[in-house]
Scaffold this active site. Sequence first.
Site, PDB file in Angstrom:
ATOM      1  N   ASP A 272     -34.689  -3.220 -11.544  1.00 35.64           N
ATOM      2  CA  ASP A 272     -33.550  -2.663 -10.061  1.00 35.64           C
ATOM      3  C   ASP A 272     -32.645  -3.277 -10.108  1.00 35.64           C
ATOM      4  O   ASP A 272     -32.751  -3.976 -10.955  1.00 35.64           O
ATOM      5  CB  ASP A 272     -34.597  -3.660  -8.623  1.00 35.64           C
ATOM      6  CG  ASP A 272     -34.051  -2.966  -7.624  1.00 35.64           C
ATOM      7  OD1 ASP A 272     -33.142  -1.968  -7.427  1.00 35.64           O
ATOM      8  OD2 ASP A 272     -34.003  -3.023  -6.232  1.00 35.64           O
TER       9      ASP A 272
ATOM     10  N   GLU B  63     -24.577   0.925 -10.824  1.00 37.88           N
ATOM     11  CA  GLU B  63     -26.209   0.916 -10.159  1.00 37.88           C
ATOM     12  C   GLU B  63     -27.406   1.231 -12.022  1.00 37.88           C
ATOM     13  O   GLU B  63     -28.470   0.723 -11.743  1.00 37.88           O
ATOM     14  CB  GLU B  63     -26.768   2.081  -9.618  1.00 37.88           C
ATOM     15  CG  GLU B  63     -28.435   2.216  -8.532  1.00 37.88           C
ATOM     16  CD  GLU B  63     -27.862   0.438  -7.443  1.00 37.88           C
ATOM     17  OE1 GLU B  63     -29.140  -0.479  -7.792  1.00 37.88           O
ATOM     18  OE2 GLU B  63     -27.363   0.411  -6.496  1.00 37.88           O
TER      19      GLU B  63
ATOM     20  N   ASP C 232     -36.588   1.501  -9.878  1.00 37.87           N
ATOM     21  CA  ASP C 232     -35.728   1.655  -8.133  1.00 37.87           C
ATOM     22  C   ASP C 232     -34.330   1.509  -7.814  1.00 37.87           C
ATOM     23  O   ASP C 232     -33.736   2.101  -9.078  1.00 37.87           O
ATOM     24  CB  ASP C 232     -36.066   0.466  -7.587  1.00 37.87           C
ATOM     25  CG  ASP C 232     -36.252  -0.015  -6.296  1.00 37.87           C
ATOM     26  OD1 ASP C 232     -35.515   1.106  -5.783  1.00 37.87           O
ATOM     27  OD2 ASP C 232     -36.985  -1.070  -5.127  1.00 37.87           O
TER      28      ASP C 232
ATOM     29  N   HIS D  98     -36.260  -6.794  -7.260  1.00 44.47           N
ATOM     30  CA  HIS D  98     -35.553  -7.408  -7.049  1.00 44.47           C
ATOM     31  C   HIS D  98     -35.379  -8.653  -6.166  1.00 44.47           C
ATOM     32  O   HIS D  98     -34.919  -8.672  -6.023  1.00 44.47           O
ATOM     33  CB  HIS D  98     -36.075  -6.185  -5.488  1.00 44.47           C
ATOM     34  CG  HIS D  98     -35.099  -6.506  -4.394  1.00 44.47           C
ATOM     35  ND1 HIS D  98     -33.965  -5.656  -4.159  1.00 44.47           N
ATOM     36  CD2 HIS D  98     -35.261  -7.461  -3.393  1.00 44.47           C
ATOM     37  CE1 HIS D  98     -33.300  -6.405  -2.922  1.00 44.47           C
ATOM     38  NE2 HIS D  98     -34.399  -6.933  -2.659  1.00 44.47           N
TER      39      HIS D  98
ATOM     40  N   LEU E 273     -40.482 -15.864  -6.909  1.00 42.65           N
ATOM     41  CA  LEU E 273     -41.136 -15.670  -6.122  1.00 42.65           C
ATOM     42  C   LEU E 273     -40.530 -16.491  -4.606  1.00 42.65           C
ATOM     43  O   LEU E 273     -39.722 -17.696  -4.995  1.00 42.65           O
ATOM     44  CB  LEU E 273     -42.201 -15.637  -5.912  1.00 42.65           C
ATOM     45  CG  LEU E 273     -43.211 -14.655  -6.841  1.00 42.65           C
ATOM     46  CD1 LEU E 273     -44.602 -15.067  -6.716  1.00 42.65           C
ATOM     47  CD2 LEU E 273     -42.741 -13.118  -5.607  1.00 42.65           C
TER      48      LEU E 273
END
Length: 888
Positions: free
Chosen positions: A651, A689, A722, A863, A888
Site C-alpha cells: 500500500d 500511487e 491496495d 497501510h 502496530l
Amino acid sequence: MYISYIVQSLNFSCKKLPMDTNTVWRARGRARGSNPPNQLQQPQQYRRPRPMVSQVRNMQPQPGSQQAIRPPSVEQVTSKISSLTTGDVPMPIGRGAVRGRQSIENTYFRLVKPESSISGKQGFTGQPIELISNYFPIKTYTDWSLYQYRVDFNPPQDRINIQRGLLSVHKEFLGTYIFDGTMLFSRKKYEPNILELTSKQIMNDEIVIVTLKFTSVIEKGDYVSIQIFNLLLRKSLGHLKLTLVGRNYYDAKAKIDIPKYKLQLWPGYETTIGMFDNGLLLRSEISTKIMREETVFDFLKECLKSRNENPNWMVKFKMAIIGSVVLTRYNNQTYRIDDIDETSSTTSTFLKKDGSSISYIDYYKQRYNINISNQRQPMLISKKKKSFRIEGEETELVYLVPELCTMTGITQNMINNRFLMQDIAQFTRTDPTERISKYNTFIRRVLTTPMSTESLTQWNLTLSNKLITIPGRVLPQEMLYSGKNDSTYPAGINADWTAHLRSLPMYRHAEISNWVIVTPYMWSSDVGQFTNTLLRVANNMHFSLSRPRIVEIKDTQIKTYSDSLDRVVNEMSPLFILCVILTERNDLYSVIKRKLCIDRGIPSQVVLAKQVQKNNMSVCTKIAIQINCKLGGAPWRVKIPESKMMIIGFDVYHDKQNKNKSYGALIATMDKYHTKFFSCVEPHQSGEEISPYFATSIYKALTKYKSMNEGALPQSIIIYRDGVGDGQLSYVHKTEVEMVKRTCKDFYGEQKVGLAFIIVKKRISTRFFCKNKENYKNPPPGTVIDNSVTDPTMYDFYLVPQHVTKGTVTPTHYNVIVDTLNEIPRTILITPDILQRLTYKLTHLYYNWSGTVRVPGVCQLAHKLAFLVGNSLHTYPNPSLEEFLYFL
C-alpha cells in the site's frame, strides 16, 4: 471598519504569479467507484485540452474557469496512444485513477481476465444466501448506430451551459443528440462531414461559429456506447431539480443544517451504467456532500486575529487551505487548492480573450453580478493535476477569490471532535432498510419526472424500478489456533474473538527480559497500577512479560523526552520502550518514533496518560498483544494449507509534510504458518500511487525469505495490491507485474514460480443486503459474491469480511489480474474458490484487532507501516526492525 483594518494589515501587492512551464496534458477519467467496471482498464478520453505552450505564454490565468483551447488533432492523439501501447506506458497520478468529465476520442488500454488453467471464476464453498444489491436492471436500450462529432466554438466558449445554448438553437436541424462539452453524439448523419453553424450569444449579441467535425461511427456493443448511456443518465438527472456539484448531483432543497458547527449536509446520488455479468445495469449509491458555511476569507480573518500570538499566522492559513477542496457557488464547481498567491489580489488584472484587460473584482461584477467586499484578498490557485505528458501541452492555473470559495469537507480537528462526528453520523450512517428506501425513492423520482422519462424514452432506455436480486455464499466460520499445542477456538459468527484472548495463550510468545517505561513523574503512581494490570493480563495469555524499569522525567517537553530516551538507551540497552504522553501531539509522537525507529532501532509503544489512568483491562490486553507482536510474537493464526507460499501486501501513503512525496510499504510473510513477517518501505515522488520501486521491495522480500528458510524460495507468491483504481490497472499490469516477473527470474532462473497479483479496492459504491422479515440487514461476515454484478471481462469477486452493527457494511472488491499459480506442479489446483477462502482467512490476521478487517491482514499492515513513515518518520526506518511489526 474591520475589513478596512484587514486591508491595511495584509498589505498585499498586485503582481501576477508566473505561469508554470511544465509541459503537461491532463487526461481525465471518472471518479472512484463510478467507472462502469466492464473493463479492467477503462478507455481514457480527453477532456477539454490544455493550452499549447506558445499560447500559454501569451495568456493570463482565468478566474474560476478553464481556458477553451482547441484540442490536438486526432493524428496527434493516435500517435501518442500508439506509442503508449508499444511500451511507453503513462504513469497515472493519485489514488484511485484519473477523474473528471471526459470527451470520447480514443480507446485506451483494455485488459481481460488472465489466462488460467481454471475455467470460470465462481466458487462453491459456503452456505447459499439470497442478496439484494444497489443495481437496477436496464430492460431495454438503444440498438442503433450513433455518429460522433467533435464540436469547436469560435470564439472559444469556456462554459458548457453557454455551449449547450449555442447548440440548442439548431435543435430542429440537429435532432436528438447528446453533448458533453467536447463531443456530440447524434442518431443521424449530418452532411457534409465538417459542418459550420452560426449562433448568436444572447448576452452580448456576439456571433459564434459552431463547427461539427465527424469523427467516427459508434456501433452497438462498443464500449463508448456504455459511456453514452451514462451521459444520457446524467442528462436525465439534470431534470430532477438537483444541483450538480463536481461530478455528482445533490439535493440542495433537502439539505440538513447543523448550525452548531456551521455545517450543511447535502444528500445526493452517485450513479453509473455498466455492463456486468447480469447484463446492462444501473448502479445507484447515496452520497452526502459536507458543506461548510465558512468561506476561505472567513478562515483568513480568523487566522489574522491570532497574529499577535502567532506571527506565522499566514503559514497556518496556507497549511489549512492548500490541499483542501473548495466550492464556488456561482458555478457550483469544486477546485483543489494548490497554492496561494500573496502578491495578487482581486484588484489584479488579467487579459480577456479579446485582449482587453480587466480586474478580477470587475470581472465577477460583470459576469456574475457579484460584489466582492474586500479588494486585497490573496488569490487562491488551483492547478490541474498532471496525468501524462504530451509534448507541447501545458496545464492551466485557475485563480479563485477566497470570499467566493466555500470550504468543503471536514478538517482533522473536526474528525477528532467525537461529538461532531456523532452528530454527522446520525444523518450519514444509514442502516440497510433506510438505504434501500432511498434507492427506491431515487429510481421513482427518475421514472416519474416527465422531462427525465422523456429524455430516456427518446433513446429507448428503459429502467427497472426494482433492485436486482443475486445469489451469494457465506463461507464457513474460521478456526483460530493458539498456544504451542495448536489448540483452537472459533472466530465467532460475528468474526469477533475478543472474549477468547484474555483466557487463552497466544500462539507464539516473544522473550522480553529488559524493557522500560518512560513517564513524567506526575503519573508515576498511575503507571505503577497500569503496569500491574498489564502484567496480569499478559500472564493470563501465557506471555512472560517481566516487570519493566520505570524512568521518571521532569516534564512533558519534547526535548525532555528526546534526551531521556537517549540516556535510557545508552545506559540500560532495553529491548522495548513504552512512553507515556499527555495528548495526541503529532510532533511529540513523531520525535519519539523517529528517535527509536530510525536512530536506535528499538521497538516502542506510545500510550496516552488518560489510557494509563483508566487502567482498563481491554486496553491492557491490546497493549500486551502489541508488545508481543512488536518483538516477533504472534497472538493467533489461521490454517493455510499451502506451506511454501509467500503472501505479500502493498500500500501507499502520501507524506503529510511533503505533498510531492509518498511511501510504498511492502509486508511479506516469511514462514509456512504466515505469522512471521518482513517489511520494507520505498519512497515515491510527486504523490504517485504507482511504485517504480516495486521490484526493489520484492527483491528484498525474496532475499529475506531465502535467508530465513535455509536457502529455499517460495513456490508460490500471492500479492495483494491496495490503492489502485481502474484507471491505473494497465500501468500496474505493464510495470509492477513485469517488475515482479523479472525479479523472480533473477532468483528462479528458468524454474517456474506460481504468481497471483490481486488488486484490492475498498473505495467502491457497490452494496449488498439480505432480507430479514420485513426489513433488511447486512450480510454476515464471509459473504462472497462472484456473479451477476461482477465484470464479465474480469476475474473478480466481492467479499464482506466484517460484522457491522451500525450503518451499512461496505464490501471489498478483489480483481485478479495475474494468475499463474497452477502452472507449477501441485497436488491441489488453486481454484477461484480456494483463492476466495484464502482471502477471507487473511482478513483474520491483523493483530491490532481481535476480529476481521476489510482487507487481508498483510494489506492492513502495509497501510499501517506506510502511514507511520509518511506521517511521522519521513524516511527509511532502521533495517534492524524489518523482521518485527514495530509499526502496530
